[in-house]
Design a protein around this motif. Structure first.
Motif, PDB file in Angstrom:
ATOM      1  N   PHE A 132     -10.205   1.534   5.209  1.00 36.21           N
ATOM      2  CA  PHE A 132      -8.864   1.623   5.786  1.00 36.21           C
ATOM      3  C   PHE A 132      -8.211   0.243   5.796  1.00 36.21           C
ATOM      4  CE2 PHE A 132      -9.915   5.740   7.963  1.00 36.21           C
ATOM      5  CZ  PHE A 132      -8.795   6.426   7.549  1.00 36.21           C
ATOM      6  N   TYR A 133      -8.954  -0.728   6.254  1.00 33.99           N
ATOM      7  CA  TYR A 133      -8.422  -2.094   6.347  1.00 33.99           C
ATOM      8  C   TYR A 133      -8.024  -2.617   4.960  1.00 33.99           C
ATOM      9  CZ  TYR A 133      -8.511  -7.167   6.359  1.00 33.99           C
ATOM     10  OH  TYR A 133      -8.192  -8.494   6.155  1.00 33.99           O
ATOM     11  N   GLU A 134      -8.899  -2.446   3.991  1.00 33.92           N
ATOM     12  CA  GLU A 134      -8.621  -2.980   2.652  1.00 33.92           C
ATOM     13  C   GLU A 134      -7.367  -2.342   2.053  1.00 33.92           C
ATOM     14  OE1 GLU A 134     -12.578  -4.505   0.478  1.00 33.92           O
ATOM     15  OE2 GLU A 134     -12.474  -2.318   0.677  1.00 33.92           O
ATOM     16  N   GLN A 135      -7.201  -1.038   2.277  1.00 34.06           N
ATOM     17  CA  GLN A 135      -6.033  -0.360   1.710  1.00 34.06           C
ATOM     18  C   GLN A 135      -4.736  -0.858   2.336  1.00 34.06           C
ATOM     19  OE1 GLN A 135      -7.481   3.642   2.456  1.00 34.06           O
ATOM     20  NE2 GLN A 135      -7.596   4.069   0.263  1.00 34.06           N
ATOM     21  N   ILE A 136      -4.709  -0.959   3.648  1.00 33.13           N
ATOM     22  CA  ILE A 136      -3.465  -1.348   4.301  1.00 33.13           C
ATOM     23  C   ILE A 136      -3.176  -2.826   4.086  1.00 33.13           C
ATOM     24  CG2 ILE A 136      -4.365  -1.911   6.596  1.00 33.13           C
ATOM     25  CD1 ILE A 136      -1.246   0.207   5.860  1.00 33.13           C
ATOM     26  N   GLU A 137      -4.215  -3.633   3.998  1.00 40.35           N
ATOM     27  CA  GLU A 137      -4.020  -5.069   3.749  1.00 40.35           C
ATOM     28  C   GLU A 137      -3.450  -5.295   2.350  1.00 40.35           C
ATOM     29  OE1 GLU A 137      -4.557  -9.172   2.747  1.00 40.35           O
ATOM     30  OE2 GLU A 137      -5.547  -7.496   1.719  1.00 40.35           O
ATOM     31  N   ALA A 138      -3.860  -4.440   1.415  1.00 43.86           N
ATOM     32  CA  ALA A 138      -3.371  -4.545   0.043  1.00 43.86           C
ATOM     33  C   ALA A 138      -2.004  -3.896  -0.138  1.00 43.86           C
ATOM     34  CB  ALA A 138      -4.369  -3.901  -0.915  1.00 43.86           C
ATOM     35  N   LEU A 183     -10.558   0.523  15.815  1.00 46.88           N
ATOM     36  CA  LEU A 183     -11.711  -0.054  15.119  1.00 46.88           C
ATOM     37  C   LEU A 183     -11.286  -1.048  14.043  1.00 46.88           C
ATOM     38  CD1 LEU A 183     -13.972   3.128  14.945  1.00 46.88           C
ATOM     39  CD2 LEU A 183     -14.542   0.971  16.072  1.00 46.88           C
ATOM     40  N   MET A 184     -10.108  -0.874  13.480  1.00 45.67           N
ATOM     41  CA  MET A 184      -9.592  -1.866  12.539  1.00 45.67           C
ATOM     42  C   MET A 184      -9.333  -3.208  13.211  1.00 45.67           C
ATOM     43  SD  MET A 184      -6.898   0.167  10.065  1.00 45.67           S
ATOM     44  CE  MET A 184      -6.032  -1.361   9.761  1.00 45.67           C
ATOM     45  N   HIS A 208      -5.278  -8.034  13.807  1.00 41.42           N
ATOM     46  CA  HIS A 208      -4.645  -7.773  15.097  1.00 41.42           C
ATOM     47  C   HIS A 208      -3.936  -6.421  15.067  1.00 41.42           C
ATOM     48  CE1 HIS A 208      -2.592  -8.378  18.843  1.00 41.42           C
ATOM     49  NE2 HIS A 208      -1.415  -8.210  18.270  1.00 41.42           N
ATOM     50  N   THR A 209      -4.352  -5.547  15.963  1.00 39.92           N
ATOM     51  CA  THR A 209      -3.797  -4.197  16.016  1.00 39.92           C
ATOM     52  C   THR A 209      -3.445  -3.834  17.449  1.00 39.92           C
ATOM     53  OG1 THR A 209      -5.228  -3.563  14.187  1.00 39.92           O
ATOM     54  CG2 THR A 209      -4.205  -1.786  15.417  1.00 39.92           C
ATOM     55  N   GLU A 210      -2.239  -3.335  17.643  1.00 35.77           N
ATOM     56  CA  GLU A 210      -1.845  -2.788  18.939  1.00 35.77           C
ATOM     57  C   GLU A 210      -1.776  -1.278  18.803  1.00 35.77           C
ATOM     58  OE1 GLU A 210       1.520  -4.677  20.915  1.00 35.77           O
ATOM     59  OE2 GLU A 210       1.456  -6.222  19.372  1.00 35.77           O
ATOM     60  N   VAL A 219       0.170  -2.853  13.188  1.00 36.36           N
ATOM     61  CA  VAL A 219      -0.873  -3.642  12.534  1.00 36.36           C
ATOM     62  C   VAL A 219      -0.217  -4.894  11.973  1.00 36.36           C
ATOM     63  CG1 VAL A 219      -2.674  -3.672  10.779  1.00 36.36           C
ATOM     64  CG2 VAL A 219      -2.078  -1.521  11.908  1.00 36.36           C
ATOM     65  N   GLU A 220      -0.698  -6.049  12.420  1.00 37.05           N
ATOM     66  CA  GLU A 220      -0.060  -7.319  12.063  1.00 37.05           C
ATOM     67  C   GLU A 220      -0.997  -8.178  11.210  1.00 37.05           C
ATOM     68  OE1 GLU A 220       2.262 -11.083  14.177  1.00 37.05           O
ATOM     69  OE2 GLU A 220       1.260  -9.559  15.404  1.00 37.05           O
ATOM     70  N   PHE A 221      -0.521  -8.514  10.005  1.00 37.29           N
ATOM     71  CA  PHE A 221      -1.216  -9.438   9.119  1.00 37.29           C
ATOM     72  C   PHE A 221      -0.471 -10.778   9.123  1.00 37.29           C
ATOM     73  CE2 PHE A 221      -2.424  -5.259   7.635  1.00 37.29           C
ATOM     74  CZ  PHE A 221      -3.762  -5.388   7.310  1.00 37.29           C
ATOM     75  N   LYS A 222      -0.984 -11.726   8.354  1.00 37.15           N
ATOM     76  CA  LYS A 222      -0.335 -13.040   8.297  1.00 37.15           C
ATOM     77  C   LYS A 222       1.051 -12.963   7.677  1.00 37.15           C
ATOM     78  CE  LYS A 222      -4.560 -15.826   8.052  1.00 37.15           C
ATOM     79  NZ  LYS A 222      -5.352 -16.790   7.250  1.00 37.15           N
ATOM     80  N   ASP A 223       1.218 -12.033   6.713  1.00 33.85           N
ATOM     81  CA  ASP A 223       2.477 -11.983   5.965  1.00 33.85           C
ATOM     82  C   ASP A 223       3.269 -10.693   6.156  1.00 33.85           C
ATOM     83  OD1 ASP A 223       0.579 -10.474   4.699  1.00 33.85           O
ATOM     84  OD2 ASP A 223       1.220 -10.979   2.669  1.00 33.85           O
TER      85      ASP A 223
END
Length: 543
Positions: free
Chosen positions: A399-405, A449-450, A455-457, A469-473
């Protein structure tokens, strides 16, 4: 040369710990305070929290093993009493350990009690007609033979009850009756007792086990004894500097970063509204022995029955993460009731006190730390989705890899797949709210769990975005809508619901918090198809 000292992992004997030079966090000031004060005590703490070592320390003290306490706080406190009273006296100590024994039959419990009584009857020459009579005679005879009152130490008093509570209610009730009469002797033999201390994970309602033992002082929620087991922040920093330095070095961290990670992962147990936060000692000692941060405490037990309790009660799972409110009576309601799972979660160590409101007199409970939070949520995931227990960690990473990409379609397809397998426990068509709660729980678990990786609220509440879901960019803002339509003719309604979810994100300005961050903001609106019981459509829009 290694700077890691001998960590007392699994060492429950105070004598063994001291003679073999294991690391020891000095708790003997508590020992002295208790033996010099009240008489009959009870302490509830989660498993692996040092209860057995505490009782072993009492045993060594009352056996007069002065040499074991050299250099500890109690040595100075005892010397200060010299001339005022006898110090380092030897008492008859009756030690009953319920960690020993198999309790799957009535005879299992009776055999354990009989073995305990015979051990000391052979020393003091006592006899009796039945178990309570033998116990009372033993206490009296020990006093008469030695000229000193007896000391009674009972470790994990509730283990027979816990082992049968969710498996055999009839046997559990038999155990309650037997133990009620047995423990009641501690009050009736009061004149022959110098000190008594019982430990366990739970304290059962006073109308059952302890109804005859109403002189018991329960220390479990008292501020003065909140740090009697476990390791405080002050003890960690004062006593474990070499181990923290080694941990930091082996994990490419600064000393301060290592401290922060230890706190986030293992600290946070709080047993009184004004008490100190405590570290889980079992996990902390394992970390220092291995120089690796893993889920040591959680790996020693799987809370399967608690997961079942939460499902039977249709409990709103997101509330466990810091939104559980109980009064003192609620915390002390130790009945094994599937409709009331929270007191058991608290006593077992899966929830702890996060705050206390003086005005309302309500405790707010939540997960104590990351080890417990992610461990418990990991165990909940297979109960609310189609993910197998052995695949939860891998699935969350995917899940993380898909949303990060930026693969929102892949992420939503995977979410759709796990929700399609949600069990419904034969809910009727009228139970729409419960179905929606199941959907929300599945979504919550994925995002919560992600949070191990990003960082996830997770809000799941009216007036706020369901998930962020907050990433750096970039920042993803999710909103989920339930639609009762599922036929081909009503497919447009599902699309409309997804579009309305995005519209709500914009109208309520959920993105406002991030608008000045320079990050790409992506709104994802999704509808649930009630007929097919899964995600129907989703709409993605860059804001």
């Amino acid at each position: 040369m290694s700077t890691i000292r001998k960590m007392p992992i699994g060492v429950q004997s105070f004598e063994d710990l001291r003679l073999k030079d294991f690391m020891y966090v000095d708790k003997t000031e508590f020992i002295w305070k208790l033996i010099d004060g009240s008489k009959v005590h009870f302490l509830s703490r989660p498993r692996r929290f040092g209860k057995s070592l505490l009782l072993s320390t009492f045993k060594a003290y009352f056996l007069g093993q002065k040499e074991l306490f050299k250099g500890l706080a109690i040595e100075k406190l005892e010397e200060a009493e010299k001339g005022k009273r006898e110090i380092w006296q030897v008492y008859p100590v009756l030690y009953l350990d319920f960690n020993i024994g198999i309790y799957d039959t009535r005879e299992g419990l009776l055999n354990r009690l009989d073995s305990f009584l015979k051990e000391y009857e052979n020393i003091y020459g006592s006899t009796g007609l039945d178990l309570p009579d033998r116990f009372q005679n033993l206490i009296r005879t020990a006093h008469e033979k030695t000229g000193r009152q007896a000391v009674i130490l009972i470790d994990e008093y509730d283990k027979p009850l816990l082992q049968t509570m969710w498996k055999d209610e009839a046997l559990n009730e038999i155990y309650r009756t037997i133990l009620k009469g047995f423990y009641g002797v501690i009050k009736s033999a009061d004149q022959y007792i110098r000190f008594a201390f019982l430990t366990g994970v739970t304290k059962f309602s006073k109308v059952s086990i302890f109804s005859d033992l109403n002189n018991l002082r329960d220390l479990s929620l008292l501020h003065d004894y909140s740090a009697v087991c476990g390791i405080s922040q002050e003890e960690l920093e004062a006593d474990f500097q070499p181990e923290i330095s080694t941990l930091a070095e082996k994990n490419n961290l600064t000393y301060e970063e290592a401290l922060a990670k230890l706190k986030q992962r293992y600290d946070g147990y709080k047993f009184s509204e004004n008490g100190k936060n405590m570290y889980n000692p079992f996990s902390l000692l394992n970390v220092f022995a291995d120089s690796t941060m893993r889920s040591y405490w959680f790996a020693t037990g799987t809370p399967t029955f608690l997961v079942d309790y939460l499902k039977k009660a249709y409990y709103n799972i997101p509330d466990l993460d810091g939104n559980v409110h109980l009064d003192e009576h609620g915390l002390n309601d130790y009945r094994a009731d599937p409709i009331l799972p929270i007191p058991i979660l608290f006593q077992s160590g899966y929830l702890t006190i996060k705050s206390y409101n003086e005005f309302s007199r309500l405790y707010c409970l939540g997960f104590p730390n990351d080890e417990v939070r992610y461990g418990f949520l990991h165990n909940l995931m297979p109960a609310y989705t189609s993910i197998r227990p052995d695949k939860t960690g891998l699935s969350i990473w995917e899940f993380y890899e898909q949303i990060e990409a930026g693969d929102v379609d892949g992420f939503m397809q995977k979410m759709k797949g796990i929700i399609s397998g949600i069990p419904y426990d034969n809910l009727t068509e009228k139970d729409l709210a419960l179905r929606e709660q199941n959907y929300q729980t599945a979504v919550y678990l994925v995002f919560a769990l992600m949070n191990q990786f990003v960082h996830t609220e997770v809000h799941c509440a009216t007036g706020r975005a369901d998930c962020v879901v907050e990433f750096k960019d970039k920042v993803y803002i999710f909103e989920f809508k339930l639609s009762a339509n599922g036929t081909a003719e009503d497919a447009a309604a599902n699309n409309a619901a997804a579009n309305n979810a995005v519209k709500q994100i914009k109208e309520k300005n959920y993105a406002g918090k991030y608008s000045g961050s320079g990050k790409k903001i992506i709104a994802v609106g999704s509808s649930f198809d009630e007929e097919k019981r899964t995600i129907a459509e989703w709409t993605v829009e860059i804001l």
